[in-house]
Design a protein around this motif. Structure first.
Motif, mmCIF file in Angstrom:
data_model
loop_
_atom_site.group_PDB
_atom_site.id
_atom_site.type_symbol
_atom_site.label_atom_id
_atom_site.label_comp_id
_atom_site.label_asym_id
_atom_site.label_seq_id
_atom_site.Cartn_x
_atom_site.Cartn_y
_atom_site.Cartn_z
ATOM 1 N N GLU A 193 11.990 45.057 30.007
ATOM 2 C CA GLU A 193 13.424 44.998 29.766
ATOM 3 C C GLU A 193 14.072 43.941 30.655
ATOM 4 O O GLU A 193 13.559 43.613 31.725
ATOM 5 N N PRO A 194 15.191 43.368 30.217
ATOM 6 C CA PRO A 194 15.890 42.368 31.020
ATOM 7 C C PRO A 194 16.410 42.972 32.330
ATOM 8 O O PRO A 194 16.731 44.156 32.402
ATOM 9 N N VAL A 195 16.504 42.146 33.336
ATOM 10 C CA VAL A 195 17.001 42.574 34.647
ATOM 11 C C VAL A 195 18.469 42.174 34.734
ATOM 12 O O VAL A 195 18.821 41.016 34.520
ATOM 13 N N ARG A 196 19.327 43.142 35.049
ATOM 14 C CA ARG A 196 20.759 42.870 35.161
ATOM 15 C C ARG A 196 21.057 42.243 36.523
ATOM 16 O O ARG A 196 20.700 42.808 37.560
ATOM 17 N N PRO A 197 21.706 41.092 36.541
ATOM 18 C CA PRO A 197 22.027 40.452 37.817
ATOM 19 C C PRO A 197 23.195 41.149 38.519
ATOM 20 O O PRO A 197 23.993 41.848 37.889
ATOM 21 N N THR A 198 23.273 40.953 39.814
ATOM 22 C CA THR A 198 24.401 41.451 40.593
ATOM 23 C C THR A 198 25.182 40.247 41.116
ATOM 24 O O THR A 198 24.624 39.176 41.309
ATOM 25 N N ALA A 199 26.460 40.431 41.315
ATOM 26 C CA ALA A 199 27.300 39.351 41.816
ATOM 27 C C ALA A 199 28.288 39.913 42.821
ATOM 28 O O ALA A 199 28.731 41.054 42.702
ATOM 29 N N SER A 200 28.601 39.106 43.824
ATOM 30 C CA SER A 200 29.614 39.501 44.801
ATOM 31 C C SER A 200 30.355 38.262 45.276
ATOM 32 O O SER A 200 29.842 37.147 45.200
ATOM 33 N N SER A 201 31.559 38.477 45.743
ATOM 34 C CA SER A 201 32.347 37.380 46.287
ATOM 35 C C SER A 201 33.196 37.897 47.429
ATOM 36 O O SER A 201 33.476 39.082 47.524
ATOM 37 N N SER A 202 33.577 36.975 48.295
ATOM 38 C CA SER A 202 34.413 37.354 49.434
ATOM 39 C C SER A 202 35.376 36.215 49.760
ATOM 40 O O SER A 202 35.062 35.048 49.563
ATOM 41 N N VAL A 203 36.538 36.592 50.239
ATOM 42 C CA VAL A 203 37.536 35.640 50.708
ATOM 43 C C VAL A 203 37.890 36.046 52.132
ATOM 44 O O VAL A 203 38.273 37.197 52.374
ATOM 45 N N THR A 204 37.750 35.120 53.068
ATOM 46 C CA THR A 204 38.030 35.396 54.471
ATOM 47 C C THR A 204 39.138 34.462 54.954
ATOM 48 O O THR A 204 39.051 33.254 54.765
ATOM 49 N N MET A 205 40.160 35.070 55.570
ATOM 50 C CA MET A 205 41.258 34.273 56.119
ATOM 51 C C MET A 205 41.221 34.380 57.629
ATOM 52 O O MET A 205 41.068 35.465 58.180
ATOM 53 N N SER A 206 41.342 33.230 58.293
ATOM 54 C CA SER A 206 41.378 33.198 59.752
ATOM 55 C C SER A 206 42.364 32.133 60.194
ATOM 56 O O SER A 206 42.973 31.452 59.372
ATOM 57 N N SER A 207 42.511 31.979 61.485
ATOM 58 C CA SER A 207 43.455 30.978 61.991
ATOM 59 C C SER A 207 42.998 29.554 61.682
ATOM 60 O O SER A 207 43.807 28.631 61.681
ATOM 61 N N SER A 208 41.709 29.361 61.397
ATOM 62 C CA SER A 208 41.214 28.021 61.080
ATOM 63 C C SER A 208 41.220 27.718 59.582
ATOM 64 O O SER A 208 40.849 26.635 59.179
ATOM 65 N N GLY A 209 41.599 28.687 58.751
ATOM 66 C CA GLY A 209 41.685 28.432 57.319
ATOM 67 C C GLY A 209 41.138 29.569 56.490
ATOM 68 O O GLY A 209 40.911 30.677 56.971
ATOM 69 N N VAL A 210 40.927 29.276 55.240
ATOM 70 C CA VAL A 210 40.425 30.249 54.281
ATOM 71 C C VAL A 210 39.025 29.819 53.852
ATOM 72 O O VAL A 210 38.781 28.653 53.581
ATOM 73 N N SER A 211 38.113 30.763 53.794
ATOM 74 C CA SER A 211 36.775 30.462 53.290
ATOM 75 C C SER A 211 36.434 31.429 52.165
ATOM 76 O O SER A 211 36.843 32.580 52.167
ATOM 77 N N VAL A 212 35.684 30.918 51.197
ATOM 78 C CA VAL A 212 35.309 31.681 50.013
ATOM 79 C C VAL A 212 33.791 31.681 49.917
ATOM 80 O O VAL A 212 33.151 30.659 50.132
ATOM 81 N N GLY A 213 33.220 32.826 49.596
ATOM 82 C CA GLY A 213 31.778 32.920 49.425
ATOM 83 C C GLY A 213 31.429 33.702 48.185
ATOM 84 O O GLY A 213 32.130 34.640 47.811
ATOM 85 N N THR A 214 30.365 33.288 47.517
ATOM 86 C CA THR A 214 29.886 33.995 46.331
ATOM 87 C C THR A 214 28.373 34.142 46.423
ATOM 88 O O THR A 214 27.702 33.345 47.058
ATOM 89 N N ALA A 215 27.852 35.169 45.775
ATOM 90 C CA ALA A 215 26.408 35.387 45.745
ATOM 91 C C ALA A 215 26.020 36.017 44.424
ATOM 92 O O ALA A 215 26.752 36.822 43.865
#
Length: 59
Positions: free
Chosen positions: A21-43
């Motif tokens: 059977e096919p394998v269902r993928p998983t996905a996640s993302s995050s947004v982090t705000m700090s004094s040096s800026g905003v960073s975005v991550g995905t997996a």
């Protein structure tokens, strides 16, 4: 070289889930705000039994 890469890509795609059977993928993302800026991550990941594979990207 391009032809070899295309053939290898098609074979890899054809082999996904070919033995079961096919394998269902998983996905996640995050947004982090700090004094040096905003960073975005995905997996994106796959998990089958004890094996896990993930590919992530962020800034």
């Amino acid at each position: 070289m391009k032809r070899s890469l295309a053939i290898l890509s098609l074979l890899t795609l054809a082999a996904c889930g070919a033995d079961g059977e096919p394998v269902r993928p998983t996905a996640s993302s995050s947004v982090t705000m700090s004094s040096s800026g905003v960073s975005v991550g995905t997996a994106v990941g796959l998990r089958r039994g004890p094996f896990s594979l993930a590919l992530g990207m962020g800034s």
